[in-house]
Design a protein around this motif. Structure first.
Motif, PDB file in Angstrom:
ATOM      1  N   ALA A 137       1.952  -7.939   9.785  1.00 39.60           N
ATOM      2  CA  ALA A 137       0.796  -7.246   8.493  1.00 39.60           C
ATOM      3  C   ALA A 137       1.455  -6.855   7.533  1.00 39.60           C
ATOM      4  O   ALA A 137       2.609  -6.723   7.427  1.00 39.60           O
ATOM      5  CB  ALA A 137       0.714  -5.928   9.107  1.00 39.60           C
ATOM      6  N   LEU A 138       0.798  -6.672   6.138  1.00 41.76           N
ATOM      7  CA  LEU A 138       1.148  -7.107   5.023  1.00 41.76           C
ATOM      8  C   LEU A 138       0.146  -6.062   4.000  1.00 41.76           C
ATOM      9  O   LEU A 138      -1.141  -6.638   3.515  1.00 41.76           O
ATOM     10  CB  LEU A 138       1.384  -8.347   4.251  1.00 41.76           C
ATOM     11  N   THR A 190       0.440  -1.335  -0.243  1.00 41.08           N
ATOM     12  CA  THR A 190       0.138  -0.105   0.070  1.00 41.08           C
ATOM     13  C   THR A 190       0.942   1.294   0.311  1.00 41.08           C
ATOM     14  O   THR A 190       1.683   1.683   0.606  1.00 41.08           O
ATOM     15  CB  THR A 190      -0.966   0.237   1.540  1.00 41.08           C
ATOM     16  N   GLY A 191       0.554   1.929  -0.655  1.00 36.58           N
ATOM     17  CA  GLY A 191       1.265   3.452  -0.892  1.00 36.58           C
ATOM     18  C   GLY A 191       2.477   3.662  -1.878  1.00 36.58           C
ATOM     19  O   GLY A 191       3.416   3.928  -1.971  1.00 36.58           O
ATOM     20  N   SER A 213       7.744  -6.401   6.051  1.00 37.77           N
ATOM     21  CA  SER A 213       8.008  -5.455   5.652  1.00 37.77           C
ATOM     22  C   SER A 213       9.495  -5.375   4.779  1.00 37.77           C
ATOM     23  O   SER A 213       9.205  -3.881   4.302  1.00 37.77           O
ATOM     24  CB  SER A 213       9.024  -4.951   7.386  1.00 37.77           C
ATOM     25  N   TYR A 214       9.577  -6.368   3.994  1.00 35.51           N
ATOM     26  CA  TYR A 214      10.097  -6.441   3.247  1.00 35.51           C
ATOM     27  C   TYR A 214       9.443  -6.848   2.144  1.00 35.51           C
ATOM     28  O   TYR A 214      10.846  -6.723   0.294  1.00 35.51           O
ATOM     29  CB  TYR A 214      11.771  -7.117   3.117  1.00 35.51           C
ATOM     30  N   VAL A 215       8.592  -7.052   1.318  1.00 40.74           N
ATOM     31  CA  VAL A 215       7.807  -7.601   0.292  1.00 40.74           C
ATOM     32  C   VAL A 215       7.258  -6.448  -0.096  1.00 40.74           C
ATOM     33  O   VAL A 215       6.515  -5.250   0.339  1.00 40.74           O
ATOM     34  CB  VAL A 215       6.497  -7.852   1.192  1.00 40.74           C
ATOM     35  N   LEU A 216       7.226  -6.128  -1.621  1.00 36.52           N
ATOM     36  CA  LEU A 216       6.824  -4.284  -2.810  1.00 36.52           C
ATOM     37  C   LEU A 216       6.133  -5.430  -3.818  1.00 36.52           C
ATOM     38  O   LEU A 216       4.874  -4.378  -3.710  1.00 36.52           O
ATOM     39  CB  LEU A 216       8.121  -4.712  -3.334  1.00 36.52           C
ATOM     40  N   ALA A 217       6.121  -6.171  -3.848  1.00 39.58           N
ATOM     41  CA  ALA A 217       4.893  -6.173  -4.780  1.00 39.58           C
ATOM     42  C   ALA A 217       5.259  -8.002  -4.513  1.00 39.58           C
ATOM     43  O   ALA A 217       6.339  -8.726  -5.016  1.00 39.58           O
ATOM     44  CB  ALA A 217       5.359  -6.168  -6.213  1.00 39.58           C
TER      45      ALA A 217
END
Length: 252
Positions: A70-71, A39-40, A106-110
């Protein structure tokens, strides 16, 4: 107008997930292929791209809230391309296969929307939920984009020898690996960092697979809204007896 800045043009490629420099990701949209992104994280887009919040069941929301893992995701769809980034961190694209991937959220972008992910616990030998106690397991076949603070180290783990790393520096590992979390300490409290070495919780890996370690023990900064101070985020840790509460994350 002339400047070397104009050398930073779009990376023309047929790959759906493609690095746009070291700190940005380009994802092609179209033909029914969406992407789930943090998100964002959208910084630019081309064409007719749309962004919607991704629905998560109440059960999954409660599971993430209880674990503190949380993701937050949005669904990117339409025709064109979307450019994603997170706090100028380095971006890496991984192909997930039968091995599966365990990663700190915290390290997942997509990631590809057809991949499955769930929250799991990393057991401590003391039976205590400490640093890095919960992570995400991503399974299926597809692509995942991760971020790291700087250029990471990828270590290969084999049955002939295991490896260990600081729990605050580990980004991800092959889900097929066996993991043990421990704190080598001679003090009466396992929460206290090892003597005066500054080292605390560590993860030991055994089996066959890979471990991704970043050159930092800081999670991505949080609370970056306008008017708020950017601060490094740490995993929850109980202060040693008599130690002051609060303080700057940079003073670790």
């Amino acid at each position: 107008m002339q400047s070397p800045i104009f050398n930073n043009t779009v990376n023309q490629t047929q790959e759906r997930f493609a690095a746009q420099g070291a700190q940005m990701l380009r994802v092609a949209l179209g033909h029914g292929e969406d992407v789930l992104a943090r998100t964002g994280s959208m910084v630019a887009f081309e064409g007719m791209a749309e962004f919607d919040g991704e629905y998560q069941t109440p059960g999954r929301q409660h599971q993430q809230w209880a674990a503190g893992e949380a993701l937050p995701l949005m669904r990117c769809h339409g025709q064109g391309a979307v450019y994603l980034a997170h706090l100028a961190q380095h971006v890496h694209v991984l192909d997930v296969d039968h091995e599966g991937l365990t990663v700190d959220s915290s390290y997942v972008l997509a990631l590809d929307p057809h991949l499955h992910w769930d929250v799991v616990a990393v057991e401590s030998q003391y039976g205590i939920a400490g640093a890095g106690a919960y992570n995400l397991v991503i399974s299926g076949r597809g692509k995942v984009a991760l971020t790291t603070s700087g250029r990471p180290l990828v270590m290969r783990v084999s049955p002939e020898g295991y490896c260990g790393a600081d729990a605050d520096a580990v980004v991800a590992w092959s889900s097929s690996l066996r993991v043990q979390m421990q704190a080598q300490t001679s003090t009466s409290s396992v929460w206290r960092r090892r003597g005066n070495t500054g080292e605390g919780w560590e993860l030991n890996f055994m089996g066959q697979g890979h471990v991704v370690v970043q050159p930092s023990e800081l999670l991505p900064p949080t609370h970056t809204s306008f008017g708020q101070q950017i601060a490094g985020q740490f995993r929850p840790q109980q202060p040693a007896p008599g130690a002051p509460h609060g303080g700057s994350a940079w003073g670790r």
